[in-house]
Design an enzyme around this catalytic site. Structure first.
Site, short mmCIF file in Angstrom:
data_model
loop_
_atom_site.label_atom_id
_atom_site.label_comp_id
_atom_site.label_asym_id
_atom_site.label_seq_id
_atom_site.Cartn_x
_atom_site.Cartn_y
_atom_site.Cartn_z
N ARG A 166 0.86 -1.18 0.00
CA ARG A 166 0.00 0.00 0.00
C ARG A 166 0.90 1.24 0.00
O ARG A 166 2.08 1.16 0.35
CB ARG A 166 -0.90 0.01 1.23
CG ARG A 166 -1.77 -1.23 1.40
CD ARG A 166 -2.50 -1.18 2.72
NE ARG A 166 -3.39 -2.34 2.92
CZ ARG A 166 -3.04 -3.46 3.52
NH1 ARG A 166 -1.81 -3.59 3.99
NH2 ARG A 166 -3.91 -4.45 3.67
N LYS A 190 -1.16 -3.04 8.14
CA LYS A 190 -2.17 -2.61 9.09
C LYS A 190 -2.01 -3.38 10.40
O LYS A 190 -1.70 -4.57 10.40
CB LYS A 190 -3.57 -2.84 8.51
CG LYS A 190 -3.88 -1.95 7.31
CD LYS A 190 -5.29 -2.15 6.83
CE LYS A 190 -5.64 -1.21 5.67
NZ LYS A 190 -7.03 -1.39 5.20
N HIS A 262 -3.04 2.24 -5.54
CA HIS A 262 -3.66 0.94 -5.28
C HIS A 262 -3.80 0.12 -6.55
O HIS A 262 -3.94 -1.10 -6.48
CB HIS A 262 -5.03 1.15 -4.62
CG HIS A 262 -5.20 0.34 -3.37
ND1 HIS A 262 -4.38 0.47 -2.27
CD2 HIS A 262 -6.10 -0.64 -3.04
CE1 HIS A 262 -4.77 -0.37 -1.33
NE2 HIS A 262 -5.80 -1.06 -1.77
N ARG A 265 -1.03 -2.25 -6.63
CA ARG A 265 -1.28 -3.36 -5.70
C ARG A 265 -2.25 -4.37 -6.31
O ARG A 265 -2.03 -5.57 -6.24
CB ARG A 265 -1.83 -2.79 -4.39
CG ARG A 265 -2.17 -3.83 -3.31
CD ARG A 265 -2.48 -3.09 -2.01
NE ARG A 265 -3.15 -3.91 -1.02
CZ ARG A 265 -2.53 -4.69 -0.15
NH1 ARG A 265 -1.21 -4.79 -0.19
NH2 ARG A 265 -3.20 -5.39 0.74
N HIS A 288 -3.44 -9.36 4.02
CA HIS A 288 -4.88 -9.33 4.31
C HIS A 288 -5.18 -10.13 5.57
O HIS A 288 -4.69 -11.25 5.73
CB HIS A 288 -5.68 -9.93 3.14
CG HIS A 288 -5.77 -9.03 1.96
ND1 HIS A 288 -6.03 -9.50 0.69
CD2 HIS A 288 -5.64 -7.68 1.84
CE1 HIS A 288 -6.06 -8.48 -0.16
NE2 HIS A 288 -5.83 -7.37 0.51
N TYR A 297 -9.75 -11.11 -6.00
CA TYR A 297 -8.86 -11.20 -7.15
C TYR A 297 -9.10 -12.45 -7.97
O TYR A 297 -8.77 -12.49 -9.15
CB TYR A 297 -7.40 -11.14 -6.68
CG TYR A 297 -7.06 -9.81 -6.07
CD1 TYR A 297 -6.92 -8.67 -6.87
CD2 TYR A 297 -6.93 -9.65 -4.69
CE1 TYR A 297 -6.64 -7.44 -6.31
CE2 TYR A 297 -6.64 -8.42 -4.13
CZ TYR A 297 -6.51 -7.32 -4.95
OH TYR A 297 -6.25 -6.09 -4.39
#
Length: 316
Positions: A166, A190, A262, A265, A288, A297
């Protein structure tokens, strides 16, 4: 009891009442930071969503937060819809409110949370935009000598595509995180989760050229904890700068205005899947928390295969 009047516009500031849920918002944000380890960007998003909700609540909510009913939350979601919020944004606001009410239950402020009974608005599944491998190559090669820092910008673009980082993650990469000899990079995602991602030869060459020929002209700070990608003043690049750079080079190669950091990504993930990457491995590479996020995806790849089938099959 007469029906509650449906809100139709921005709410004026109203003083907080003693039982105003907004009084608990600072403690909730501190809880997310200390106990849940959420990133600063996520904390800002929660705080922004809930500041708006509590401001609206002061005009339309009951005197006591314990009196909140499902209809109130539905009214608020309708309020967001009337202000032309996208379904994805409304769903995000609802998640913020649910987390906030769960916290108040945890703290004994509420006996239970009726918000849990509110369903998210039906979302259209928007497949992410991706670039072809050839277009990605054009984008990475777009920085030239006419640009102020072409080696840095090329390293940025190549690194984002090679790692699937990201924008905020690539800005946070330090000199210590880059291991060119071993061919990998350490990313912090994250919730401060760490993951290792391999660097392809293009990214390794681009980063090496930047570190050798350009970064020393921008900063003399070679401390291993220093940011690798720096601005003219020697400070870490910001997400806004990264966004502007990607937009600039996308326009230069004739790309869509929708191309953003993004997009690289998304392209990384889609191309990995197309070349046979397992979905669980891709989940780890992208950082994730849920496999459901990664599974979008697979739909991109199915969509691509369907278009190829329709174009190439003699009865397509």
């Amino acid at each position: 009891m007469p029906p509650r009047k449906r809100p139709s516009g921005p709410t004026a500031p109203v003083a907080a009442r003693p039982a105003d849920p907004g009084l608990h918002l600072p403690a909730f944000v501190n809880y997310l930071r200390a106990e849940c380890g959420l990133s600063d960007n996520t904390l800002l998003a929660y705080n922004r969503d809930l500041t708006q909700f509590t401001a609206w609540y002061r005009t339309h909510g009951p005197d006591r937060v314990q009196q909140v009913e499902i209809s109130l939350i539905s009214d608020y979601l309708q309020f967001l819809h009337d202000r032309n919020y996208a379904a994805t944004s409304i769903a995000r606001h609802l998640v913020s409110i649910k987390m906030f009410f769960r916290y108040m239950v945890l703290e004994g402020i509420l006996p239970e949370s009726v918000v849990e009974l509110v369903n998210s608005p039906k979302l259209w599944q928007h497949l992410p935009k991706v670039l072809s491998p050839e277009k990605v190559d054009e984008l990475i090669a777009a920085p030239t000598r006419q640009d102020r820092y072409p080696l840095r910008d090329r390293a940025l673009l190549a690194l984002m595509y090679a790692t699937g980082c990201r924008a905020s993650e690539v800005c946070a990469i330090t000199l210590r995180d880059i291991h060119l000899d071993e061919g990998y990079c350490r990313c912090h995602g994250k919730g401060n989760k760490e993951r290792m991602v391999s660097l392809n030869p293009v990214a390794r060459a681009a980063v090496e050229a930047y570190l050798k020929h350009e970064r020393l002209k921008m900063t003399l700070d070679n401390d291993q904890a220093a940011p690798m990608l720096v601005s003219r003043g020697g400070k870490s690049l910001s997400r806004i700068t990264v966004w502007k750079l990607v937009k600039r080079y996308a326009a230069r190669i004739g790309g869509s205005r929708e191309i953003s950091p993004h997009t690289l990504r998304h392209s990384f993930a889609t191309h990995m899947l197309a070349r046979g990457a397992e979905i669980r491995a891709l989940q780890e590479l992208l950082g994730h928390a849920s496999i459901r996020t990664t599974q979008i995806y697979t739909q991109v790849e199915h969509s691509r295969l369907k278009s190829i089938h329709e174009r190439c099959h003699p009865r397509g």
